[in-house]
Design a protein around this motif. Structure first.
Motif, PDB file in Angstrom:
ATOM      1  N   LYS A  60      -6.417  -2.031   5.962  1.00 45.79           N
ATOM      2  CA  LYS A  60      -5.705  -2.302   4.711  1.00 45.79           C
ATOM      3  C   LYS A  60      -5.026  -1.041   4.188  1.00 45.79           C
ATOM      4  O   LYS A  60      -3.873  -1.085   3.737  1.00 45.79           O
ATOM      5  CB  LYS A  60      -6.668  -2.858   3.669  1.00 45.79           C
ATOM      6  N   LYS A  61      -5.691   0.100   4.270  1.00 41.46           N
ATOM      7  CA  LYS A  61      -5.091   1.363   3.814  1.00 41.46           C
ATOM      8  C   LYS A  61      -3.852   1.698   4.639  1.00 41.46           C
ATOM      9  O   LYS A  61      -2.826   2.125   4.097  1.00 41.46           O
ATOM     10  CB  LYS A  61      -6.120   2.493   3.912  1.00 41.46           C
ATOM     11  N   CYS A  63      -1.949  -0.428   6.306  1.00 44.18           N
ATOM     12  CA  CYS A  63      -0.911  -1.408   5.989  1.00 44.18           C
ATOM     13  C   CYS A  63      -0.274  -1.119   4.626  1.00 44.18           C
ATOM     14  O   CYS A  63       0.946  -1.214   4.490  1.00 44.18           O
ATOM     15  CB  CYS A  63      -1.482  -2.820   6.023  1.00 44.18           C
ATOM     16  N   GLU A  64      -1.088  -0.769   3.639  1.00 45.55           N
ATOM     17  CA  GLU A  64      -0.543  -0.448   2.321  1.00 45.55           C
ATOM     18  C   GLU A  64       0.410   0.733   2.381  1.00 45.55           C
ATOM     19  O   GLU A  64       1.454   0.735   1.739  1.00 45.55           O
ATOM     20  CB  GLU A  64      -1.675  -0.160   1.337  1.00 45.55           C
ATOM     21  N   LYS A  69       1.536  -6.363   4.114  1.00 51.08           N
ATOM     22  CA  LYS A  69       0.279  -7.054   3.821  1.00 51.08           C
ATOM     23  C   LYS A  69      -0.499  -7.230   5.130  1.00 51.08           C
ATOM     24  O   LYS A  69       0.078  -7.197   6.220  1.00 51.08           O
ATOM     25  CB  LYS A  69       0.553  -8.426   3.216  1.00 51.08           C
ATOM     26  N   LEU A  70      -1.802  -7.429   4.992  1.00 52.89           N
ATOM     27  CA  LEU A  70      -2.625  -7.633   6.186  1.00 52.89           C
ATOM     28  C   LEU A  70      -2.140  -8.813   7.009  1.00 52.89           C
ATOM     29  O   LEU A  70      -2.068  -8.732   8.239  1.00 52.89           O
ATOM     30  CB  LEU A  70      -4.093  -7.834   5.807  1.00 52.89           C
TER      31      LEU A  70
END
Length: 79
Positions: A60-61, A63-64, A69-70
């Motif tokens: 998630k980090k 991707c952010e 988004k995931l």
């Protein structure tokens, strides 16, 4: 059997880490430790004995930092 951890690490390494100016730079830009980048690389290249089981939090980090988004990431890797 499908090894999702290998697929994830392989995509991240071949599409994103290799494009970065350095492993350290990728880590800094994506708010993760450089050791995580090395684990992803080792798994993607199958040079280690252990496959890195990337936590969802770490994914998630990354991707952010890339502004996706995931679910978009999983579409990219076609899973």
């Amino acid at each position: 059997m499908l090894d999702i951890n290998f697929i994830i690490c392989s995509y991240i390494y071949h599409h994103w880490i290799l494009e970065a100016y350095s492993q350290r730079g990728f880590a800094l830009d994506h708010n993760i430790e450089e050791s995580i980048v090395r684990k992803i690389k080792t798994t993607a290249l199958k040079t280690g004995k252990v496959v890195y089981h990337i936590p969802v939090f770490t994914l998630k980090k990354i991707c952010e930092a890339r502004n996706i988004k995931l679910y978009e990431f999983f579409k990219l890797i076609d899973c």
